[in-house]
Design a protein around this motif. Structure first.
Motif, short mmCIF file in Angstrom:
data_model
loop_
_atom_site.label_atom_id
_atom_site.label_comp_id
_atom_site.label_asym_id
_atom_site.label_seq_id
_atom_site.Cartn_x
_atom_site.Cartn_y
_atom_site.Cartn_z
N ILE A 146 -38.49 -50.87 94.08
CA ILE A 146 -37.11 -50.46 93.88
C ILE A 146 -36.15 -51.61 94.19
CG2 ILE A 146 -35.28 -48.89 94.65
CD1 ILE A 146 -37.37 -47.49 93.00
N GLU A 147 -36.44 -52.33 95.27
CA GLU A 147 -35.57 -53.45 95.65
C GLU A 147 -35.64 -54.59 94.65
OE1 GLU A 147 -36.88 -54.31 99.61
OE2 GLU A 147 -35.58 -52.78 100.51
N LYS A 148 -36.73 -54.66 93.89
CA LYS A 148 -36.86 -55.66 92.83
C LYS A 148 -36.16 -55.18 91.55
CE LYS A 148 -39.47 -58.69 95.01
NZ LYS A 148 -39.55 -58.06 96.34
N GLU A 149 -35.47 -54.02 91.62
CA GLU A 149 -34.72 -53.43 90.51
C GLU A 149 -35.61 -52.78 89.45
OE1 GLU A 149 -31.63 -53.04 90.69
OE2 GLU A 149 -30.97 -54.51 92.16
N GLU A 348 -33.13 -68.55 87.85
CA GLU A 348 -31.79 -68.24 88.36
C GLU A 348 -31.61 -66.78 88.73
OE1 GLU A 348 -28.76 -69.58 85.65
OE2 GLU A 348 -29.97 -71.27 84.96
N ALA A 349 -32.59 -65.95 88.41
CA ALA A 349 -32.45 -64.49 88.62
C ALA A 349 -32.70 -64.13 90.08
CB ALA A 349 -33.41 -63.74 87.73
N ILE A 350 -31.95 -63.14 90.57
CA ILE A 350 -32.12 -62.65 91.94
C ILE A 350 -33.29 -61.68 92.00
CG2 ILE A 350 -31.05 -61.34 93.81
CD1 ILE A 350 -28.34 -62.35 92.81
N TYR A 354 -36.18 -56.17 86.09
CA TYR A 354 -35.66 -55.91 84.74
C TYR A 354 -36.67 -56.29 83.67
CZ TYR A 354 -31.05 -55.62 87.03
OH TYR A 354 -30.00 -55.28 87.84
N ILE A 355 -37.46 -57.32 83.94
CA ILE A 355 -38.46 -57.75 82.97
C ILE A 355 -39.44 -56.61 82.71
CG2 ILE A 355 -40.40 -59.33 82.57
CD1 ILE A 355 -38.88 -61.47 84.09
N LEU A 356 -39.90 -55.98 83.80
CA LEU A 356 -40.83 -54.87 83.67
C LEU A 356 -40.15 -53.68 82.98
CD1 LEU A 356 -43.49 -53.47 84.24
CD2 LEU A 356 -42.67 -52.93 86.53
N ASN A 357 -38.92 -53.39 83.38
CA ASN A 357 -38.18 -52.27 82.76
C ASN A 357 -38.08 -52.44 81.25
OD1 ASN A 357 -37.76 -51.35 85.36
ND2 ASN A 357 -35.67 -52.12 85.49
N MET A 358 -37.67 -53.64 80.83
CA MET A 358 -37.47 -53.89 79.40
C MET A 358 -38.77 -53.87 78.62
SD MET A 358 -34.34 -54.11 78.49
CE MET A 358 -34.58 -54.83 76.87
N ASN A 389 -47.20 -60.93 89.20
CA ASN A 389 -46.89 -61.58 90.47
C ASN A 389 -45.42 -61.99 90.54
OD1 ASN A 389 -49.25 -62.36 92.52
ND2 ASN A 389 -50.11 -62.26 90.45
N LEU A 390 -44.88 -62.40 89.41
CA LEU A 390 -43.47 -62.80 89.36
C LEU A 390 -42.57 -61.61 89.65
CD1 LEU A 390 -41.67 -65.26 88.70
CD2 LEU A 390 -41.62 -64.46 86.35
N ILE A 391 -42.89 -60.46 89.08
CA ILE A 391 -42.07 -59.26 89.26
C ILE A 391 -42.18 -58.73 90.68
CG2 ILE A 391 -41.82 -56.83 88.60
CD1 ILE A 391 -42.70 -57.74 85.75
N TYR A 392 -43.41 -58.59 91.17
CA TYR A 392 -43.62 -57.93 92.47
C TYR A 392 -43.42 -58.86 93.67
CZ TYR A 392 -45.58 -54.94 96.07
OH TYR A 392 -45.76 -54.18 97.21
N LYS A 393 -43.90 -60.10 93.54
CA LYS A 393 -43.85 -61.02 94.68
C LYS A 393 -42.85 -62.16 94.49
CE LYS A 393 -47.94 -62.06 96.37
NZ LYS A 393 -49.37 -62.50 96.43
N GLU A 394 -42.28 -62.25 93.28
CA GLU A 394 -41.35 -63.33 92.94
C GLU A 394 -41.99 -64.69 93.14
OE1 GLU A 394 -37.73 -62.63 95.06
OE2 GLU A 394 -37.17 -60.92 93.80
N VAL A 395 -43.27 -64.77 92.75
CA VAL A 395 -44.04 -66.00 92.86
C VAL A 395 -44.54 -66.35 91.47
CG1 VAL A 395 -46.12 -67.08 93.78
CG2 VAL A 395 -44.75 -65.59 95.23
N LEU A 396 -44.27 -67.58 91.03
CA LEU A 396 -44.73 -68.04 89.73
C LEU A 396 -46.05 -68.80 89.93
CD1 LEU A 396 -44.18 -68.27 86.71
CD2 LEU A 396 -42.93 -70.38 87.16
N LEU A 397 -47.15 -68.19 89.47
CA LEU A 397 -48.47 -68.79 89.66
C LEU A 397 -48.63 -70.03 88.78
CD1 LEU A 397 -50.70 -65.59 89.74
CD2 LEU A 397 -49.77 -66.88 91.66
#
Length: 397
Positions: A146-149, A348-350, A354-358, A389-397
């Motif tokens: 939820i906090e990841k929007e 640049e995104a906080i 939204y990526i998952l939502n879309m 990983n990018l969506i949940y952990k904000e880590v780009l593998l």
């Protein structure tokens, strides 16, 4: 709100006791396993303790086998206050700090801490009232989504899938829950593999989207990758005749990379130029950015896209945009029949939920993400594990 603890040999029995005491509207805020009291408690089977809660007006007046957390704490404080006040009246003196030493504060502190934890759980429950009551590790993961929007309904769908796939100790293991969530996210989203140049066919790729999302830079990056790393024959076509700077930017890059580039001023030009470059492996089409609110401009652009007859139409969205705006862009650009989603400005995104939502809402496969302005760097293929990983952990593998 009334909060109580209930202890029983099984979760079912504890829940039944809670329902009898607090009524059918009571909710479970948390569960845990506890040792039975006594010297030989460690030899006995563990008990299940649950924390239940119900709104005051919904309390049923029944005899309780439960322990009232808030009531115990209040009673202790009242007893202390009355005792000290009685001593003060009898002695006629103020009670100094040392007079408090005979009270056992550890019990009060423990009770207050439990009330605090229960209130935190209530806050989460009220904030995300559509969710079912998850085990602690899964509840933490749900709140993180939820906090990841991530939309609440979608976050619940993911959490319920975790409940189905895991059980027992796995659900109490935060790392295991996290791994499962990442796996589920990667399965919820569709992904498209990059076009691989073949000499028997010319692939036409068009890039569309609102103003300022980075279409021209993205086209330059892909052109460089295909030219330098795939050894493909590439051609560029620009339909961005409204911004002279955009044509100059792409032309400068084309000259450096030794890639032919043409400008299409009309839909007829577009069709002619695509035919002209049929000897190429890849044709990349850059289009003018359009305000999605100006329908006439969108329909004008649609004529260019139809004339190009592309294999792929990538809708480029800025990851810094709001979800509401992304949905509006998608709905208004649907006339261009996009069949890929490409997210720019990911760096640049906080939040990236939204990526998952879309992706989930549109059912369009993800193609690429961009993470900066460097050409040909700062672009990555959208792969399941990378995006999850990018969506949940904000880590780009």
């Amino acid at each position: 709100m009334r909060i109580k603890k209930f202890v029983a040999p099984t979760l079912k029995e504890a829940t039944e006791i809670m329902k009898r005491e607090l009524g059918e509207d009571a909710i479970v805020l948390g569960t845990r396993r506890i040792k039975q009291p006594g010297i030989f408690g460690f030899l006995k089977p563990e008990m299940i303790e649950i924390v239940g809660a119900v709104e005051d007006e919904k309390i049923f007046k029944h005899k309780s086998n439960g322990e009232d957390i808030s009531g115990n704490t209040v009673d202790l404080l009242k007893k202390m206050s009355k005792d000290i006040e009685a001593r003060r009246k009898n002695s006629g003196e103020e009670i100094d700090a040392e007079s408090f030493e005979r009270y056992d504060y550890s019990e009060i502190k423990s009770e207050i801490e439990e009330v605090k934890q229960a209130l935190n759980q209530i806050t989460e429950h009220l904030k995300y009232k559509s969710s079912i009551q998850y085990p602690a590790a899964l509840r933490k993961a749900f709140v993180n989504l939820i906090e990841k929007e991530v939309e609440e309904g979608l976050a619940n769908k993911i959490a319920r899938a975790v409940l189905t796939n895991l059980s027992g100790d796995e659900l109490r293991n935060e790392k295991r829950v996290e791994e499962e969530i990442i796996k589920i996210i990667s399965e919820l989203v569709k992904f498209s593999k990059p076009v691989k140049p073949v000499r028997r066919k010319t692939f036409v790729l068009a890039f569309v989207g609102p103003t300022g999302v980075g279409k021209t830079t993205t086209v330059a990056k892909l052109a460089a990758i295909y030219r330098l790393f795939e050894n493909a024959k590439v051609a560029l076509i620009s339909a961005d005749t409204y911004r002279i700077a955009a044509i100059e930017q792409l032309q400068t890059f084309a000259n450096i990379a030794n890639i032919p580039m043409d400008v299409a001023y009309t839909p007829e030009d577009m069709a002619r130029l695509v035919r002209k470059h049929q000897d190429k492996d890849i044709i990349l089409i850059d289009t003018v950015g359009r305000n999605q609110r100006q329908s006439e401009h969108i329909f004008e652009l649609a004529k260019f896209i139809k004339s190009a007859d592309p294999d792929e139409v990538h809708l480029v969205l800025s990851a810094t945009s709001s979800y509401k705006n992304m949905i509006d862009v998608y709905n208004r650009f649907k006339v261009l029949v996009p069949n890929r989603l490409l997210f720019s400005k990911v760096d640049e995104a906080i939040c990236l939920g939204y990526i998952l939502n879309m992706a989930y809402k549109t059912k369009l496969p993800l193609s690429y993400i961009t993470t900066g302005q460097n050409v040909p760097d700062d672009i990555a293929v959208a792969e399941p594990k990378v995006i999850a990983n990018l969506i949940y952990k904000e880590v780009l593998l």
